[in-house]
Design a protein around this motif. Structure first.
Motif, PDB file in Angstrom:
ATOM      1  N   VAL A 152       0.848  -1.198   0.000  1.00 35.43           N
ATOM      2  CA  VAL A 152       0.000   0.000   0.000  1.00 35.43           C
ATOM      3  C   VAL A 152       0.880   1.244   0.000  1.00 35.43           C
ATOM      4  CG1 VAL A 152      -1.772   1.288   1.251  1.00 35.43           C
ATOM      5  CG2 VAL A 152      -1.904  -1.199   1.139  1.00 35.43           C
ATOM      6  N   ASP A 153       1.992   1.204   0.756  1.00 36.47           N
ATOM      7  CA  ASP A 153       2.940   2.319   0.742  1.00 36.47           C
ATOM      8  C   ASP A 153       3.471   2.553  -0.673  1.00 36.47           C
ATOM      9  OD1 ASP A 153       2.818   2.755   3.519  1.00 36.47           O
ATOM     10  OD2 ASP A 153       4.403   1.301   3.916  1.00 36.47           O
ATOM     11  N   LEU A 154       3.778   1.460  -1.370  1.00 38.12           N
ATOM     12  CA  LEU A 154       4.262   1.555  -2.737  1.00 38.12           C
ATOM     13  C   LEU A 154       3.207   2.175  -3.645  1.00 38.12           C
ATOM     14  CD1 LEU A 154       6.258  -1.712  -3.452  1.00 38.12           C
ATOM     15  CD2 LEU A 154       6.916   0.581  -4.154  1.00 38.12           C
ATOM     16  N   MET A 155       1.966   1.738  -3.505  1.00 39.38           N
ATOM     17  CA  MET A 155       0.891   2.303  -4.295  1.00 39.38           C
ATOM     18  C   MET A 155       0.757   3.801  -4.031  1.00 39.38           C
ATOM     19  SD  MET A 155      -0.542  -0.019  -6.230  1.00 39.38           S
ATOM     20  CE  MET A 155      -1.916   1.004  -6.712  1.00 39.38           C
ATOM     21  N   GLU A 156       0.964   4.178  -2.779  1.00 36.72           N
ATOM     22  CA  GLU A 156       0.876   5.593  -2.413  1.00 36.72           C
ATOM     23  C   GLU A 156       1.929   6.415  -3.162  1.00 36.72           C
ATOM     24  OE1 GLU A 156      -0.041   8.003   1.693  1.00 36.72           O
ATOM     25  OE2 GLU A 156       1.177   6.205   1.798  1.00 36.72           O
ATOM     26  N   GLY A 157       3.144   5.879  -3.253  1.00 33.99           N
ATOM     27  CA  GLY A 157       4.196   6.567  -3.992  1.00 33.99           C
ATOM     28  C   GLY A 157       3.853   6.705  -5.459  1.00 33.99           C
ATOM     29  N   LEU A 158       3.252   5.671  -6.047  1.00 36.07           N
ATOM     30  CA  LEU A 158       2.880   5.720  -7.455  1.00 36.07           C
ATOM     31  C   LEU A 158       1.752   6.720  -7.694  1.00 36.07           C
ATOM     32  CD1 LEU A 158       3.041   1.919  -8.327  1.00 36.07           C
ATOM     33  CD2 LEU A 158       4.677   3.700  -8.981  1.00 36.07           C
ATOM     34  N   PHE A 159       0.779   6.767  -6.793  1.00 36.90           N
ATOM     35  CA  PHE A 159      -0.287   7.760  -6.907  1.00 36.90           C
ATOM     36  C   PHE A 159       0.301   9.169  -6.846  1.00 36.90           C
ATOM     37  CE2 PHE A 159      -3.675   4.652  -6.225  1.00 36.90           C
ATOM     38  CZ  PHE A 159      -4.745   5.228  -6.883  1.00 36.90           C
ATOM     39  N   HIS A 160       1.238   9.382  -5.925  1.00 40.21           N
ATOM     40  CA  HIS A 160       1.861  10.695  -5.758  1.00 40.21           C
ATOM     41  C   HIS A 160       2.500  11.152  -7.065  1.00 40.21           C
ATOM     42  CE1 HIS A 160       3.992  13.965  -3.705  1.00 40.21           C
ATOM     43  NE2 HIS A 160       5.077  13.587  -4.361  1.00 40.21           N
ATOM     44  N   ILE A 161       3.192  10.245  -7.733  1.00 38.68           N
ATOM     45  CA  ILE A 161       3.864  10.577  -8.985  1.00 38.68           C
ATOM     46  C   ILE A 161       2.850  10.780 -10.113  1.00 38.68           C
ATOM     47  CG2 ILE A 161       5.438   9.700 -10.764  1.00 38.68           C
ATOM     48  CD1 ILE A 161       6.922   8.237  -8.463  1.00 38.68           C
ATOM     49  N   SER A 162       1.812   9.959 -10.140  1.00 33.70           N
ATOM     50  CA  SER A 162       0.867   9.990 -11.262  1.00 33.70           C
ATOM     51  C   SER A 162       0.091  11.299 -11.344  1.00 33.70           C
ATOM     52  CB  SER A 162      -0.113   8.821 -11.175  1.00 33.70           C
ATOM     53  OG  SER A 162      -1.013   8.990 -10.101  1.00 33.70           O
ATOM     54  N   VAL A 163      -0.194  11.924 -10.200  1.00 36.52           N
ATOM     55  CA  VAL A 163      -1.001  13.156 -10.222  1.00 36.52           C
ATOM     56  C   VAL A 163      -0.147  14.405 -10.088  1.00 36.52           C
ATOM     57  CG1 VAL A 163      -3.015  11.960  -9.300  1.00 36.52           C
ATOM     58  CG2 VAL A 163      -1.443  13.097  -7.723  1.00 36.52           C
ATOM     59  N   ALA A 164       1.168  14.252 -10.179  1.00 38.09           N
ATOM     60  CA  ALA A 164       2.065  15.389  -9.976  1.00 38.09           C
ATOM     61  C   ALA A 164       1.855  16.493 -11.003  1.00 38.09           C
ATOM     62  CB  ALA A 164       3.521  14.929 -10.010  1.00 38.09           C
ATOM     63  N   ASP A 165       1.410  16.112 -12.202  1.00 36.07           N
ATOM     64  CA  ASP A 165       1.204  17.122 -13.245  1.00 36.07           C
ATOM     65  C   ASP A 165      -0.179  17.756 -13.174  1.00 36.07           C
ATOM     66  OD1 ASP A 165      -0.295  14.975 -14.045  1.00 36.07           O
ATOM     67  OD2 ASP A 165       0.676  14.728 -16.006  1.00 36.07           O
ATOM     68  N   GLY A 166      -0.945  17.412 -12.126  1.00 40.43           N
ATOM     69  CA  GLY A 166      -2.263  18.006 -11.949  1.00 40.43           C
ATOM     70  C   GLY A 166      -3.340  17.375 -12.807  1.00 40.43           C
ATOM     71  N   ARG A 167      -2.990  16.312 -13.521  1.00 37.62           N
ATOM     72  CA  ARG A 167      -3.952  15.628 -14.376  1.00 37.62           C
ATOM     73  C   ARG A 167      -4.059  14.165 -13.971  1.00 37.62           C
ATOM     74  NH1 ARG A 167      -1.548  16.706 -20.183  1.00 37.62           N
ATOM     75  NH2 ARG A 167       0.358  16.253 -19.003  1.00 37.62           N
ATOM     76  N   TRP A 168      -5.233  13.598 -14.255  1.00 37.75           N
ATOM     77  CA  TRP A 168      -5.472  12.191 -13.950  1.00 37.75           C
ATOM     78  C   TRP A 168      -5.906  11.507 -15.235  1.00 37.75           C
ATOM     79  CZ3 TRP A 168      -4.250   8.507 -10.878  1.00 37.75           C
ATOM     80  CH2 TRP A 168      -5.043   7.373 -10.707  1.00 37.75           C
ATOM     81  N   HIS A 169      -5.031  10.681 -15.768  1.00 36.29           N
ATOM     82  CA  HIS A 169      -5.289  10.039 -17.048  1.00 36.29           C
ATOM     83  C   HIS A 169      -5.955   8.683 -16.840  1.00 36.29           C
ATOM     84  CE1 HIS A 169      -2.753  12.930 -19.248  1.00 36.29           C
ATOM     85  NE2 HIS A 169      -2.018  12.918 -18.161  1.00 36.29           N
ATOM     86  N   PRO A 170      -6.949   8.357 -17.658  1.00 34.46           N
ATOM     87  CA  PRO A 170      -7.595   7.039 -17.557  1.00 34.46           C
ATOM     88  C   PRO A 170      -6.583   5.902 -17.678  1.00 34.46           C
ATOM     89  CG  PRO A 170      -8.868   8.480 -18.993  1.00 34.46           C
ATOM     90  CD  PRO A 170      -7.587   9.206 -18.686  1.00 34.46           C
ATOM     91  N   GLN A 171      -5.534   6.114 -18.508  1.00 35.44           N
ATOM     92  CA  GLN A 171      -4.524   5.062 -18.663  1.00 35.44           C
ATOM     93  C   GLN A 171      -3.755   4.848 -17.374  1.00 35.44           C
ATOM     94  OE1 GLN A 171      -4.921   7.737 -20.604  1.00 35.44           O
ATOM     95  NE2 GLN A 171      -4.573   7.284 -22.772  1.00 35.44           N
ATOM     96  N   GLU A 172      -3.526   5.944 -16.626  1.00 33.38           N
ATOM     97  CA  GLU A 172      -2.834   5.819 -15.341  1.00 33.38           C
ATOM     98  C   GLU A 172      -3.708   5.079 -14.336  1.00 33.38           C
ATOM     99  OE1 GLU A 172       0.091   9.715 -15.213  1.00 33.38           O
ATOM    100  OE2 GLU A 172      -2.023   9.973 -14.706  1.00 33.38           O
ATOM    101  N   GLU A 173      -4.994   5.372 -14.348  1.00 35.38           N
ATOM    102  CA  GLU A 173      -5.895   4.680 -13.426  1.00 35.38           C
ATOM    103  C   GLU A 173      -5.916   3.189 -13.740  1.00 35.38           C
ATOM    104  OE1 GLU A 173     -10.149   4.944 -11.226  1.00 35.38           O
ATOM    105  OE2 GLU A 173      -9.738   6.371 -12.825  1.00 35.38           O
ATOM    106  N   ALA A 174      -5.973   2.849 -15.037  1.00 35.30           N
ATOM    107  CA  ALA A 174      -5.978   1.444 -15.429  1.00 35.30           C
ATOM    108  C   ALA A 174      -4.684   0.760 -15.005  1.00 35.30           C
ATOM    109  CB  ALA A 174      -6.174   1.327 -16.944  1.00 35.30           C
ATOM    110  N   PHE A 175      -3.556   1.471 -15.179  1.00 33.55           N
ATOM    111  CA  PHE A 175      -2.257   0.932 -14.779  1.00 33.55           C
ATOM    112  C   PHE A 175      -2.231   0.662 -13.282  1.00 33.55           C
ATOM    113  CE2 PHE A 175       1.962   1.535 -13.010  1.00 33.55           C
ATOM    114  CZ  PHE A 175       2.798   0.835 -13.870  1.00 33.55           C
ATOM    115  N   LEU A 176      -2.653   1.642 -12.500  1.00 29.90           N
ATOM    116  CA  LEU A 176      -2.608   1.506 -11.041  1.00 29.90           C
ATOM    117  C   LEU A 176      -3.572   0.424 -10.558  1.00 29.90           C
ATOM    118  CD1 LEU A 176      -2.314   5.265 -10.079  1.00 29.90           C
ATOM    119  CD2 LEU A 176      -0.583   3.502  -9.743  1.00 29.90           C
TER     120      LEU A 176
END
Length: 231
Positions: A114-138
């Protein structure tokens, strides 16, 4: 305990042990805890972050900056972090291969995943956008890690900037849960965020910054719920 400087030396040593042509997937086979759990955690975030960058087609400066917010990389060790990132992008192994190796390494403590997932979420939204492809990846990574839907929704509620975070989602409880249950979930989240507990799980000292944002979110969620119930 691995210090902020020494972990990058250990990563450099681990990388130097790779034979010509070997990728990061081979490296995970050689890491065994302890104390390599901290090294594995760091490499996993870099590697999966690099794979995730392909999900939306680009690596932005803000995503790189987000990684640096989690991990303090001394100037002399930037090349080591860059090498891990480049190896991950070039490795023929898919993200699912990394995720399965990581799941195997941390199978005795799902909280690390879960800690690892948290780090990935932090990186994924860093640009202020949430991409459907990122959600599918996560979601795919969470499925391989065995992270349940409720924990995934809790992370999403805290990180994805598409709506006001639902306090019940943040604490991972049902809206109909009792106030005592909400209090217990909040206290558990606070305990799990303690630096000593995180480092005992294998999260390197550099990445304990992840807990700062988590604590702000869970405290705000508890305040919102307790205020609602008091009204």
């Amino acid at each position: 305990m691995i210090g902020p400087m020494s972990i990058w030396t250990r990563i450099a040593d681990a990388l130097s042990a790779l034979a010509s042509g070997e990728g990061l997937s081979a490296l995970f086979d050689r890491l065994r805890p302890p104390p390599e759990k901290s090294v594995a955690f760091t490499i996993a975030v870099i590697a999966l972050g690099a794979k995730m960058a392909k999900a939306d087609g680009e690596v932005t400066r803000t995503e790189v900056a987000a990684f640096r917010q989690v991990f303090a990389i001394p100037p002399g060790d930037e090349a080591n972090a860059a090498r891990v990132f480049n190896l991950a992008r070039q490795d023929v192994a898919g993200f699912d291969a990394y995720a399965r190796k990581i799941r195997s390494m941390f199978r005795d403590d799902s909280r690390v995943l879960v800690d690892l997932m948290e780090g990935l979420f932090h990186i994924s939204v860093a640009d202020g956008r949430w991409h459907p492809q990122e959600e599918a990846f996560l979601k795919d990574v969470a499925g391989i890690f065995g992270v349940d839907e409720r924990s995934f929704r809790s992370l999403r509620a805290r990180f994805v900037p598409d709506a006001e975070p639902d306090p019940y989602e943040v604490l991972g409880i049902d809206p109909g849960a009792s106030l005592d249950a909400a209090r217990a979930a909040w206290k558990q989240a606070v305990r799990d965020s303690h630096p000593d507990r995180m480092m005992a799980r294998g999260v390197p000292a550099e990445a304990v910054k992840l807990a700062e944002r988590r604590l702000v979110a869970v405290n705000a969620a508890w305040e919102a719920i307790s205020s609602q119930r008091a009204a």
